[in-house]
Design a protein around this motif. Structure first.
Motif, PDB file in Angstrom:
ATOM      1  N   MET A  94      39.874 -30.242 -65.107  1.00 15.63           N
ATOM      2  CA  MET A  94      39.989 -28.782 -65.092  1.00 15.63           C
ATOM      3  C   MET A  94      38.868 -28.155 -64.276  1.00 15.63           C
ATOM      4  O   MET A  94      39.098 -27.156 -63.559  1.00 15.63           O
ATOM      5  N   ARG A  95      37.673 -28.706 -64.334  1.00 15.62           N
ATOM      6  CA  ARG A  95      36.579 -28.166 -63.500  1.00 15.62           C
ATOM      7  C   ARG A  95      36.952 -28.262 -62.020  1.00 15.62           C
ATOM      8  O   ARG A  95      36.698 -27.324 -61.255  1.00 15.62           O
ATOM      9  N   ARG A  96      37.533 -29.375 -61.623  1.00 17.17           N
ATOM     10  CA  ARG A  96      37.929 -29.533 -60.213  1.00 17.17           C
ATOM     11  C   ARG A  96      39.047 -28.562 -59.849  1.00 17.17           C
ATOM     12  O   ARG A  96      39.044 -27.991 -58.749  1.00 17.17           O
ATOM     13  N   ILE A  97      40.001 -28.381 -60.742  1.00 13.54           N
ATOM     14  CA  ILE A  97      41.116 -27.473 -60.481  1.00 13.54           C
ATOM     15  C   ILE A  97      40.611 -26.035 -60.339  1.00 13.54           C
ATOM     16  O   ILE A  97      40.997 -25.308 -59.423  1.00 13.54           O
ATOM     17  N   GLU A  98      39.734 -25.630 -61.240  1.00 14.38           N
ATOM     18  CA  GLU A  98      39.208 -24.259 -61.223  1.00 14.38           C
ATOM     19  C   GLU A  98      38.412 -23.958 -59.966  1.00 14.38           C
ATOM     20  O   GLU A  98      38.387 -22.814 -59.495  1.00 14.38           O
ATOM     21  N   THR A  99      37.746 -24.937 -59.425  1.00 14.72           N
ATOM     22  CA  THR A  99      36.858 -24.711 -58.285  1.00 14.72           C
ATOM     23  C   THR A  99      37.487 -25.134 -56.949  1.00 14.72           C
ATOM     24  O   THR A  99      36.807 -25.162 -55.931  1.00 14.72           O
ATOM     25  N   SER A 100      38.790 -25.429 -56.951  1.00  7.32           N
ATOM     26  CA  SER A 100      39.449 -25.910 -55.729  1.00  7.32           C
ATOM     27  C   SER A 100      39.637 -24.810 -54.693  1.00  7.32           C
ATOM     28  O   SER A 100      39.843 -25.091 -53.511  1.00  7.32           O
ATOM     29  N   GLY A 101      39.609 -23.553 -55.123  1.00  6.11           N
ATOM     30  CA  GLY A 101      39.820 -22.437 -54.203  1.00  6.11           C
ATOM     31  C   GLY A 101      41.272 -22.022 -54.075  1.00  6.11           C
ATOM     32  O   GLY A 101      41.564 -21.016 -53.406  1.00  6.11           O
ATOM     33  N   ALA A 102      42.196 -22.748 -54.703  1.00  2.00           N
ATOM     34  CA  ALA A 102      43.618 -22.402 -54.623  1.00  2.00           C
ATOM     35  C   ALA A 102      43.920 -21.225 -55.547  1.00  2.00           C
ATOM     36  O   ALA A 102      43.465 -21.181 -56.685  1.00  2.00           O
ATOM     37  N   ALA A 103      44.708 -20.271 -55.061  1.00  2.00           N
ATOM     38  CA  ALA A 103      45.098 -19.129 -55.881  1.00  2.00           C
ATOM     39  C   ALA A 103      46.173 -19.530 -56.893  1.00  2.00           C
ATOM     40  O   ALA A 103      46.234 -18.985 -57.993  1.00  2.00           O
ATOM     41  N   ASP A 104      47.046 -20.463 -56.505  1.00  4.84           N
ATOM     42  CA  ASP A 104      48.097 -20.958 -57.397  1.00  4.84           C
ATOM     43  C   ASP A 104      48.067 -22.477 -57.405  1.00  4.84           C
ATOM     44  O   ASP A 104      48.102 -23.108 -56.335  1.00  4.84           O
ATOM     45  N   THR A 105      47.992 -23.053 -58.591  1.00  2.00           N
ATOM     46  CA  THR A 105      47.967 -24.506 -58.738  1.00  2.00           C
ATOM     47  C   THR A 105      48.971 -24.914 -59.812  1.00  2.00           C
ATOM     48  O   THR A 105      49.045 -24.282 -60.869  1.00  2.00           O
ATOM     49  N   ILE A 106      49.737 -25.955 -59.523  1.00  2.00           N
ATOM     50  CA  ILE A 106      50.636 -26.564 -60.508  1.00  2.00           C
ATOM     51  C   ILE A 106      50.043 -27.904 -60.897  1.00  2.00           C
ATOM     52  O   ILE A 106      49.730 -28.722 -60.029  1.00  2.00           O
ATOM     53  N   VAL A 107      49.882 -28.115 -62.192  1.00  2.00           N
ATOM     54  CA  VAL A 107      49.300 -29.345 -62.716  1.00  2.00           C
ATOM     55  C   VAL A 107      50.365 -30.044 -63.548  1.00  2.00           C
ATOM     56  O   VAL A 107      50.872 -29.476 -64.518  1.00  2.00           O
ATOM     57  N   VAL A 108      50.724 -31.269 -63.178  1.00  2.00           N
ATOM     58  CA  VAL A 108      51.731 -32.028 -63.928  1.00  2.00           C
ATOM     59  C   VAL A 108      51.030 -33.150 -64.679  1.00  2.00           C
ATOM     60  O   VAL A 108      50.403 -34.022 -64.072  1.00  2.00           O
ATOM     61  N   THR A 109      51.155 -33.107 -66.000  1.00  2.00           N
ATOM     62  CA  THR A 109      50.399 -34.033 -66.821  1.00  2.00           C
ATOM     63  C   THR A 109      51.206 -34.428 -68.056  1.00  2.00           C
ATOM     64  O   THR A 109      52.436 -34.381 -68.045  1.00  2.00           O
ATOM     65  N   HIS A 110      50.519 -34.778 -69.130  1.00  3.95           N
ATOM     66  CA  HIS A 110      51.126 -35.291 -70.353  1.00  3.95           C
ATOM     67  C   HIS A 110      50.678 -34.430 -71.531  1.00  3.95           C
ATOM     68  O   HIS A 110      49.679 -33.706 -71.438  1.00  3.95           O
ATOM     69  N   GLY A 111      51.375 -34.534 -72.660  1.00  2.00           N
ATOM     70  CA  GLY A 111      51.128 -33.631 -73.780  1.00  2.00           C
ATOM     71  C   GLY A 111      49.714 -33.638 -74.300  1.00  2.00           C
ATOM     72  O   GLY A 111      49.092 -32.581 -74.483  1.00  2.00           O
ATOM     73  N   GLY A 112      49.165 -34.824 -74.567  1.00  2.00           N
ATOM     74  CA  GLY A 112      47.805 -34.900 -75.097  1.00  2.00           C
ATOM     75  C   GLY A 112      46.772 -34.413 -74.113  1.00  2.00           C
ATOM     76  O   GLY A 112      45.841 -33.672 -74.474  1.00  2.00           O
ATOM     77  N   ALA A 113      46.921 -34.790 -72.864  1.00  2.00           N
ATOM     78  CA  ALA A 113      45.986 -34.345 -71.830  1.00  2.00           C
ATOM     79  C   ALA A 113      46.095 -32.839 -71.617  1.00  2.00           C
ATOM     80  O   ALA A 113      45.086 -32.152 -71.408  1.00  2.00           O
ATOM     81  N   ALA A 114      47.319 -32.304 -71.685  1.00  2.00           N
ATOM     82  CA  ALA A 114      47.519 -30.874 -71.445  1.00  2.00           C
ATOM     83  C   ALA A 114      46.806 -30.025 -72.487  1.00  2.00           C
ATOM     84  O   ALA A 114      46.211 -28.994 -72.162  1.00  2.00           O
ATOM     85  N   THR A 115      46.852 -30.439 -73.746  1.00  4.51           N
ATOM     86  CA  THR A 115      46.138 -29.704 -74.792  1.00  4.51           C
ATOM     87  C   THR A 115      44.657 -29.582 -74.458  1.00  4.51           C
ATOM     88  O   THR A 115      44.046 -28.519 -74.609  1.00  4.51           O
ATOM     89  N   LEU A 116      44.069 -30.654 -73.963  1.00  4.71           N
ATOM     90  CA  LEU A 116      42.640 -30.637 -73.658  1.00  4.71           C
ATOM     91  C   LEU A 116      42.337 -29.874 -72.371  1.00  4.71           C
ATOM     92  O   LEU A 116      41.263 -29.277 -72.239  1.00  4.71           O
ATOM     93  N   LEU A 117      43.279 -29.849 -71.439  1.00  2.00           N
ATOM     94  CA  LEU A 117      43.108 -28.986 -70.267  1.00  2.00           C
ATOM     95  C   LEU A 117      43.033 -27.521 -70.688  1.00  2.00           C
ATOM     96  O   LEU A 117      42.201 -26.758 -70.185  1.00  2.00           O
ATOM     97  N   LEU A 118      43.886 -27.136 -71.636  1.00  2.00           N
ATOM     98  CA  LEU A 118      43.865 -25.754 -72.117  1.00  2.00           C
ATOM     99  C   LEU A 118      42.575 -25.459 -72.871  1.00  2.00           C
ATOM    100  O   LEU A 118      42.010 -24.362 -72.746  1.00  2.00           O
ATOM    101  N   ALA A 119      42.099 -26.431 -73.650  1.00  2.00           N
ATOM    102  CA  ALA A 119      40.831 -26.245 -74.360  1.00  2.00           C
ATOM    103  C   ALA A 119      39.694 -26.025 -73.358  1.00  2.00           C
ATOM    104  O   ALA A 119      38.827 -25.163 -73.554  1.00  2.00           O
ATOM    105  N   ALA A 120      39.700 -26.799 -72.277  1.00  2.00           N
ATOM    106  CA  ALA A 120      38.682 -26.625 -71.237  1.00  2.00           C
ATOM    107  C   ALA A 120      38.809 -25.259 -70.580  1.00  2.00           C
ATOM    108  O   ALA A 120      37.806 -24.583 -70.306  1.00  2.00           O
TER     109      ALA A 120
END
Length: 214
Positions: free
Chosen positions: A142-168
């Motif tokens: 998530m730190r890399r995604i947030e700092t990538s500079g992209a205005a729109d990003t689609i992240v395809v992942t899995h249920g357990g990982a997604a919960t922790l991405l949202l927590a981050a």
């Protein structure tokens, strides 16, 4: 002169139905593929995101496991771009349980305690990751995604990982993430929005699945 703040949108997609779901097998790093239904669901996800993003440039990043990477390729083809992969977006590893029947895991797994250090809990499965290891990966991604500079990003992942991405995303301390669960389901889309005016991190909508009904 101060740089103008830019709004950020991140669409977190949990991959749709995969073969390990219908076969009753443990997923984790087991490299299952999408079912025929899962591929149709991936098409529906792609159509939903294409309508929402409406031709804007988009960055697409996914787990390298087939069920996620195939979903990402389907979305990318619809949006006229190419996805990239990030191994940190993988689901939690279940070690020697991966690819075995769910019943095999249930018979051997030491359940999470209700209190205490749930993140570093040892499930008793050889080679399995702790939730702490998954959280470290997800928070770094998530730190890399947030700092990538992209205005729109689609992240395809899995249920357990997604919960922790949202927590981050919402700034939850990693030490507290062992208690959180967002209840994300296969094929769901969650939109995260970075408000440029007040710099807040918003969950604009959670686990949208209406597109799957079509």
């Amino acid at each position: 002169m101060a740089r103008k703040a830019v709004a950020v949108n991140i669409y977190v997609v949990t991959h749709p139905q995969a073969t390990h779901h219908v076969d009753g097998l443990v997923g984790g790093w087991f490299d299952s593929d999408l079912t025929d239904l899962g591929r149709r669901q991936a098409d529906a996800i792609a159509a939903e995101l294409a309508q929402e993003i409406a031709g804007e440039p988009v960055d697409i990043v996914s787990s390298d496991l087939r069920r996620a990477s195939r979903t990402a390729r389907t979305i990318a083809a619809r949006l006229g771009t190419e996805p990239r992969q990030d191994r940190d977006l993988r689901e939690k590893s279940y070690g020697e349980a991966e690819g075995r029947p769910q019943s095999w895991l249930r018979e051997r797994q030491i359940p999470l305690p209700p209190v205490g250090d749930r993140l570093r809990h040892d499930e008793g499965i050889v080679g399995a990751e702790t939730r702490w290891q998954l959280a470290e990966r997800a928070y770094a991604a998530m730190r890399r995604i947030e700092t990538s500079g992209a205005a729109d990003t689609i992240v395809v992942t899995h249920g357990g990982a997604a919960t922790l991405l949202l927590a981050a995303w919402i700034g939850m301390p990693i030490e507290s993430s062992g208690q959180v669960q967002f209840g994300l389901t296969s094929g769901g889309i969650t939109k995260l929005h970075g408000d440029a005016r007040n710099h807040s991190h918003v969950i604009a909508y959670l686990n949208r699945t209406a597109h799957l009904a079509a």
